[in-house]
Design a protein around this motif. Structure first.
Motif, short mmCIF file in Angstrom:
data_model
loop_
_atom_site.label_atom_id
_atom_site.label_comp_id
_atom_site.label_asym_id
_atom_site.label_seq_id
_atom_site.Cartn_x
_atom_site.Cartn_y
_atom_site.Cartn_z
N TRP A 150 -51.18 -26.53 -23.82
CA TRP A 150 -50.58 -27.47 -22.88
C TRP A 150 -51.35 -27.49 -21.57
O TRP A 150 -51.39 -28.51 -20.88
CB TRP A 150 -49.11 -27.12 -22.63
N LEU A 151 -51.98 -26.35 -21.23
CA LEU A 151 -52.74 -26.29 -20.00
C LEU A 151 -53.99 -27.17 -20.09
O LEU A 151 -54.36 -27.85 -19.13
CB LEU A 151 -53.13 -24.84 -19.71
N GLY A 152 -54.63 -27.18 -21.26
CA GLY A 152 -55.78 -28.05 -21.45
C GLY A 152 -55.39 -29.52 -21.47
O GLY A 152 -56.06 -30.36 -20.87
N GLY A 202 -53.65 -31.03 -8.34
CA GLY A 202 -53.41 -29.81 -7.57
C GLY A 202 -52.46 -28.85 -8.27
O GLY A 202 -52.68 -27.63 -8.28
N LEU A 203 -51.41 -29.39 -8.89
CA LEU A 203 -50.47 -28.55 -9.64
C LEU A 203 -51.15 -27.92 -10.85
O LEU A 203 -50.89 -26.76 -11.19
CB LEU A 203 -49.27 -29.38 -10.08
N TRP A 204 -52.04 -28.68 -11.50
CA TRP A 204 -52.76 -28.12 -12.65
C TRP A 204 -53.68 -26.97 -12.23
O TRP A 204 -53.73 -25.94 -12.90
CB TRP A 204 -53.59 -29.20 -13.34
N VAL A 205 -54.38 -27.14 -11.12
CA VAL A 205 -55.25 -26.06 -10.63
C VAL A 205 -54.42 -24.81 -10.32
O VAL A 205 -54.82 -23.69 -10.64
CB VAL A 205 -56.03 -26.52 -9.38
N ALA A 206 -53.24 -25.02 -9.70
CA ALA A 206 -52.38 -23.87 -9.40
C ALA A 206 -51.91 -23.19 -10.68
O ALA A 206 -51.92 -21.95 -10.78
CB ALA A 206 -51.18 -24.34 -8.57
N ALA A 207 -51.52 -23.98 -11.68
CA ALA A 207 -51.07 -23.41 -12.96
C ALA A 207 -52.21 -22.66 -13.65
O ALA A 207 -52.00 -21.59 -14.23
CB ALA A 207 -50.54 -24.52 -13.86
N LEU A 208 -53.41 -23.23 -13.59
CA LEU A 208 -54.57 -22.57 -14.18
C LEU A 208 -54.84 -21.23 -13.50
O LEU A 208 -55.08 -20.22 -14.16
CB LEU A 208 -55.80 -23.48 -14.07
N GLY A 209 -54.79 -21.22 -12.17
CA GLY A 209 -55.05 -19.99 -11.43
C GLY A 209 -54.03 -18.91 -11.74
O GLY A 209 -54.39 -17.74 -11.97
N VAL A 210 -52.74 -19.28 -11.77
CA VAL A 210 -51.69 -18.30 -12.07
C VAL A 210 -51.86 -17.76 -13.48
O VAL A 210 -51.74 -16.55 -13.72
CB VAL A 210 -50.30 -18.94 -11.89
N THR A 211 -52.16 -18.65 -14.43
CA THR A 211 -52.34 -18.22 -15.82
C THR A 211 -53.51 -17.26 -15.96
O THR A 211 -53.43 -16.26 -16.68
CB THR A 211 -52.55 -19.44 -16.73
N LEU A 212 -54.62 -17.55 -15.29
CA LEU A 212 -55.78 -16.67 -15.36
C LEU A 212 -55.49 -15.29 -14.78
O LEU A 212 -56.04 -14.29 -15.23
CB LEU A 212 -56.96 -17.30 -14.61
N LEU A 213 -54.60 -15.24 -13.80
CA LEU A 213 -54.30 -13.97 -13.15
C LEU A 213 -53.32 -13.10 -13.94
O LEU A 213 -53.45 -11.88 -13.96
CB LEU A 213 -53.74 -14.22 -11.75
N ALA A 258 -61.64 -14.00 -21.08
CA ALA A 258 -61.67 -14.71 -22.35
C ALA A 258 -62.14 -16.14 -22.19
O ALA A 258 -62.84 -16.67 -23.02
CB ALA A 258 -60.28 -14.69 -22.99
N LEU A 259 -61.72 -16.81 -21.11
CA LEU A 259 -62.16 -18.18 -20.88
C LEU A 259 -63.66 -18.24 -20.69
O LEU A 259 -64.33 -19.13 -21.18
CB LEU A 259 -61.45 -18.76 -19.64
#
Length: 212
Positions: free
Chosen positions: A121-123, A163-174, A199-200
């Motif tokens: 869903w993130l992609g 902007g929301l997607w970038v925030a979600a990506l950052g939180v997920t990566l962390l 992994a990414l």
């Protein structure tokens, strides 16, 4: 011998489960796909920064000259302001900067969808946000091309969604530990977990290898 379709490992004779995603990632840190994406993202940040900094270094001086000048000086300042705004703001910051940001998000989203190293869903959300963000370029292009079609909602939807997607990506990566899964195969339970960030970085190798 280096084999297509999976990373090389001295333990390949023991099957795919012998290679953990963290070890695979260490061999793919120089992957060209992520290198290109990183360069695109860095260029986007630089161009956007130029667009913002003109408000600090250029606009105040023009404003002072406009207030202190006569009618002729004000006309000249107005022309100078429009020139710097179209070049530093519309062209560099808002057009090239945003288009490169969209390109970066599309590359990252495709890597996620192809490798499933992060939630799909993130992609998908990244691709949707990128398309909306790209549609907002109509407002920018209309300043140089009169009559260029504009879809008004694209501006707020594109910038906010991206902007929301970038925030979600950052939180997920962390916070999300993941196990790398090659496209078309189930994730092997024997694989050791890796952080989403590592992994990414490794997963992009599959995208580039698919092109071989």
């Amino acid at each position: 011998m280096r084999r297509r379709g999976r990373p090389w490992s001295r333990n390949n004779d023991r099957g795919p489960s012998a290679t953990s995603p963290s070890r695979w990632q260490l061999r793919r840190t120089g992957d060209p796909v992520l290198k290109v994406a990183t360069s695109i993202g860095a260029a986007s940040v630089l161009l956007s920064l130029i667009g913002f900094l003109r408000w600090v270094f250029v606009v105040p001086a023009l404003a002072e000259s406009y207030v202190a000048g006569d009618a002729t000086a004000r006309a000249a300042v107005s022309a100078a302001w429009m020139a710097q705004h179209q070049f530093g703001g519309a062209l560099l910051g808002e057009h090239l900067g945003q288009v490169l940001a969209v390109a970066w998000s599309v590359v990252v989203s495709v890597i996620i969808l192809r490798t499933r190293v992060l939630p799909r869903w993130l992609g998908a959300l990244g691709l949707a946000a990128g398309v909306l963000y790209l549609l907002s370029q109509g407002e920018v292009l209309a300043t140089a091309v009169p009559g260029f079609p504009i879809w008004e909602p694209a501006g707020i939807l594109g910038s906010s969604g991206w902007g929301l997607w970038v925030a979600a990506l950052g939180v997920t990566l962390l916070v999300r530990p993941v196990a790398y899964r090659r496209p078309g195969r189930a994730a092997e339970s024997a694989q050791a977990p890796a952080t989403a960030a590592s992994a990414l970085s490794g997963a992009a190798g599959t995208v580039s290898r698919d092109r071989e």
